[in-house]
Scaffold this active site. Sequence first.
Site, mmCIF file in Angstrom:
data_model
loop_
_atom_site.group_PDB
_atom_site.id
_atom_site.type_symbol
_atom_site.label_atom_id
_atom_site.label_comp_id
_atom_site.label_asym_id
_atom_site.label_seq_id
_atom_site.Cartn_x
_atom_site.Cartn_y
_atom_site.Cartn_z
ATOM 1 N N ALA A 66 0.850 -1.191 0.000
ATOM 2 C CA ALA A 66 0.000 0.000 0.000
ATOM 3 C C ALA A 66 0.883 1.237 0.000
ATOM 4 O O ALA A 66 2.006 1.204 0.503
ATOM 5 C CB ALA A 66 -0.878 0.001 1.243
ATOM 6 N N GLY A 106 0.144 -5.102 0.702
ATOM 7 C CA GLY A 106 -0.922 -5.043 -0.303
ATOM 8 C C GLY A 106 -0.502 -5.660 -1.621
ATOM 9 O O GLY A 106 -1.334 -6.192 -2.366
HETATM 10 N N1 COA Z 1 4.470 3.533 0.566
HETATM 11 C C1 COA Z 1 4.982 4.756 0.307
HETATM 12 N N2 COA Z 1 6.301 4.979 0.144
HETATM 13 C C2 COA Z 1 7.114 3.932 0.231
HETATM 14 C C3 COA Z 1 6.657 2.631 0.499
HETATM 15 C C4 COA Z 1 5.266 2.450 0.660
HETATM 16 N N3 COA Z 1 4.735 1.247 0.884
HETATM 17 N N4 COA Z 1 7.712 1.782 0.517
HETATM 18 C C5 COA Z 1 8.788 2.545 0.273
HETATM 19 N N5 COA Z 1 8.438 3.834 0.103
HETATM 20 C C6 COA Z 1 9.319 4.956 -0.244
HETATM 21 C C7 COA Z 1 10.343 5.245 0.830
HETATM 22 O O1 COA Z 1 9.834 6.152 1.790
HETATM 23 C C8 COA Z 1 11.471 5.846 0.025
HETATM 24 O O2 COA Z 1 11.140 7.187 -0.228
HETATM 25 P P1 COA Z 1 12.272 8.284 -0.413
HETATM 26 O O3 COA Z 1 13.047 7.873 -1.625
HETATM 27 O O4 COA Z 1 11.517 9.553 -0.564
HETATM 28 O O5 COA Z 1 13.086 8.232 0.846
HETATM 29 C C9 COA Z 1 11.386 5.107 -1.308
HETATM 30 O O6 COA Z 1 10.070 4.560 -1.376
HETATM 31 C C10 COA Z 1 12.389 3.981 -1.463
HETATM 32 O O7 COA Z 1 12.290 3.138 -0.320
HETATM 33 P P2 COA Z 1 13.556 2.359 0.243
HETATM 34 O O8 COA Z 1 13.112 1.679 1.486
HETATM 35 O O9 COA Z 1 14.697 3.288 0.331
HETATM 36 O O10 COA Z 1 13.820 1.320 -0.911
HETATM 37 P P3 COA Z 1 14.442 -0.126 -0.799
HETATM 38 O O11 COA Z 1 14.607 -0.575 -2.192
HETATM 39 O O12 COA Z 1 15.609 -0.122 0.113
HETATM 40 O O13 COA Z 1 13.339 -1.036 -0.103
HETATM 41 C C11 COA Z 1 11.111 -1.885 0.270
HETATM 42 C C12 COA Z 1 12.111 -1.264 -0.724
HETATM 43 C C13 COA Z 1 9.778 -1.976 -0.429
HETATM 44 C C14 COA Z 1 11.611 -3.250 0.716
HETATM 45 C C15 COA Z 1 11.024 -0.963 1.503
HETATM 46 O O14 COA Z 1 10.832 0.355 1.078
HETATM 47 C C16 COA Z 1 9.894 -1.302 2.440
HETATM 48 O O15 COA Z 1 10.015 -2.199 3.244
HETATM 49 N N6 COA Z 1 8.790 -0.550 2.331
HETATM 50 C C17 COA Z 1 7.648 -0.724 3.224
HETATM 51 C C18 COA Z 1 6.806 -1.816 2.749
HETATM 52 C C19 COA Z 1 5.563 -1.905 3.559
HETATM 53 O O16 COA Z 1 5.557 -1.770 4.772
HETATM 54 N N7 COA Z 1 4.481 -2.191 2.861
HETATM 55 C C20 COA Z 1 3.232 -2.455 3.488
HETATM 56 C C21 COA Z 1 2.465 -1.220 3.580
HETATM 57 S S1 COA Z 1 1.040 -1.538 4.576
#
Ligand code: COA
Length: 709
Positions: A66, A106
């Site tokens: 999400a 999601g």
């Molecule tokens: N929603 C909104 N923004 C998100 C996001 C999400 N679910 N997941 C990542 N982002 C954003 C981060 O804030 C970051 O923003 P920035 O560049 O402005 O700092 C950017 O995307 C890149 O994220 P980053 O964590 O640096 O990338 P990564 O490649 O190291 O890791 C993920 C990618 C997806 C593994 C990691 O971002 C993550 O664990 N995200 C959360 C996933 C999550 O909790 N999803 C369930 C939502 S209920």
Amino acid sequence: MADTDVGAGYEVRDRVAIITLNAPPVNGLSQALRAGINDGLHRAHADDGVGAVVITGAGKMFCGGADINEFGSGEVTEPDVNNICAFMESMAKPVVAAIHGHALGGGMELALGCHFRIATKDAKIGFPEVTLGVLPGAGGTQRTPRLAGVAVALDLILSGRMIGAKDAQEYGLIDAVAQGDLLEDAIALALDATGRGEGLPTAKALPVKGADTAAETIAAALEKVLRRAPDAQAPKAIARCIEFAASGKDFEEGLKFERKEFLDLMNGTQSKALRHLFFAEKAAVKIPNLEKDLPLRQIERVGIIGAGTMGGGIAMNFLNAGMPVTLLEIAQDALDRGIEKIRSTYASNVEKGRITQAQMDTRMALLNGSTDYADMADRDLVIEAVFENMKIKQDVCATLGEVCKEGAIIATNTSTLDVDIIAEATGRPADVLGMHFFSPAHIMRLLEVVRGAKTAPDVLATVMQLARRINKVAVVSGVCYGFIGNRMLESYLREMDYLLMEGATPAQLDAALEGFGMAMGPCRMMDMAGIDVNAFVLDGREAEGALPDTPSYRALVRELGALGRNGQKAGKGYYKYDGRTPVEDPEVNRIAADLAAKFGIRRRNDITDAEICDRLLYPLINEGFKIMEEGIAYREGDIDVVWTAGYGWPPLTGGPMHLAETIGLAKLRDRLVELGKQTQDRFEFFTPAPLLSRRADEETSNPTEKSNA
Ligand code: COA
């Protein structure tokens, strides 16, 4: 040609419609992207030229879940993932999710609504929602127990951990691991399934595996999680949803039940706090006003001065990341002991199954010992981790300034000393900054990066990027006593000692703070950290004239130090120790009572847990406002990251500065004033910081703004 104007590309290949999630950087399921996927599915459904659908992700992953930014709206807008999954499950054309990179939250729920899932070998799936204080709100708690069983669903959803494609296949969460090109394999799978019509598999049609023993499985799993965080709401809600799924009730009812639980969590203070921390951690690495595309320095080879506990722990961070390290000690026996300690730590990790023997061997092969500063000449980064004494650090840094090659970064691991003075000693202060690791340095996530007055921007930026490589959460601090964390800790420890002298006991203090959610109460923490270490710093500060002019200031810790009660390692400190178990010691109460008599401190027997928390926490937060006003921290969120990642502060409150907003700034200010009156605050320990007072006034004159904050 892909059509990307709606956030999801659409093209048809071999009668297979390919819908490509396209919302960089993580294909977060924003409303626009969901609408794009929905449109693509309806288009494919209506097109007689299309026999099957593949959903895939552009860029580095399938989908990061999400879009967390949308959670603040308090509602879920249409089309939501539930609608999309319901439509896919109703389709007579097979829908295949083609997963690479990550399928999280999601994103995984979207995949579970597809008829089939195929993933690359290195793909990772998981449900991280619990780490954001919510639960999978689009069928994850209902479909996962049907595909993988109650036990696996609980394990994954309660922990938020990610698993690889192989495990996911074993659990039944994906159908296949791609052997060749993912998209080609997904298209082949889709075409193969074409024509099955009514017979297409859906997760919702399956019975829940392990339903008969669900009650016991759920109770055991929940108990384990709540032991660590008894106040956390999300795990309880997750358990209720999985219990609902296992109860045999209608699937659609399960989705409704799950949605209500999800919305309650999303709109609660815990999730708001955890979301704040998620974004605060991402923001903390960003350095304001940095020149765009600033070239960074290349860091491959690292040197560490000092093979003690700290130096060894720091070394392991780099070894774990595959970087060669030279560890330096003046005396060969100290060096040998330091290297042996690293070896035994790794060996114990191998024994516990945390790393393999091969990993240990690789890491040890990257480690060199030296007793000669000349061996630092080829290092890209040298970190000094010698005794916390200005003269010693200055001498070491002066030598490093001479031997290190041009362009090398020199870092000091001081936790309290003035980084600018240390930097000057090198003769090249632009190359110098602080890298304040927390003990045990190979485990604690936090790294305070201290920017000196003359630190070059590329040095700061390089180290912030390096921090990510060694898996640290990095926060920049300006130069001041104790930087962000230890400076705020000082007021917390000050009130700890005063309350003990006033008549509270260490066990009472620890219980109150642990009740608030701190991972460890202050007295146990001091005993672990070493009372001598703290008493030594206080002596140094007194010699500099930096302590308040009262002999009662931190008198108890200094007295304990003077008596050799140096904490756990000495078998006694604020507690006495039975092995590693703290036991209350009446002797400490007697020492505290004697000091109270000596300094004219009134003993009381009416100290409540609420007073303890207010007395320790409010001045700490107040110090945070001073840190903001002085520009020591860039953002309030940085302070929250320091405390949650480095000091065991409860993440469910979002950190001290976020908690201040939750409490209300006017209330916080007024309570500080009240505590000041109560304690006849001669040294103004409780005087509200000017920034706090101003912000509290603003809040009072504009209450609606606060309620929307
Ligand atoms: N929603 C909104 N923004 C998100 C996001 C999400 N679910 N997941 C990542 N982002 C954003 C981060 O804030 C970051 O923003 P920035 O560049 O402005 O700092 C950017 O995307 C890149 O994220 P980053 O964590 O640096 O990338 P990564 O490649 O190291 O890791 C993920 C990618 C997806 C593994 C990691 O971002 C993550 O664990 N995200 C959360 C996933 C999550 O909790 N999803 C369930 C939502 S209920």
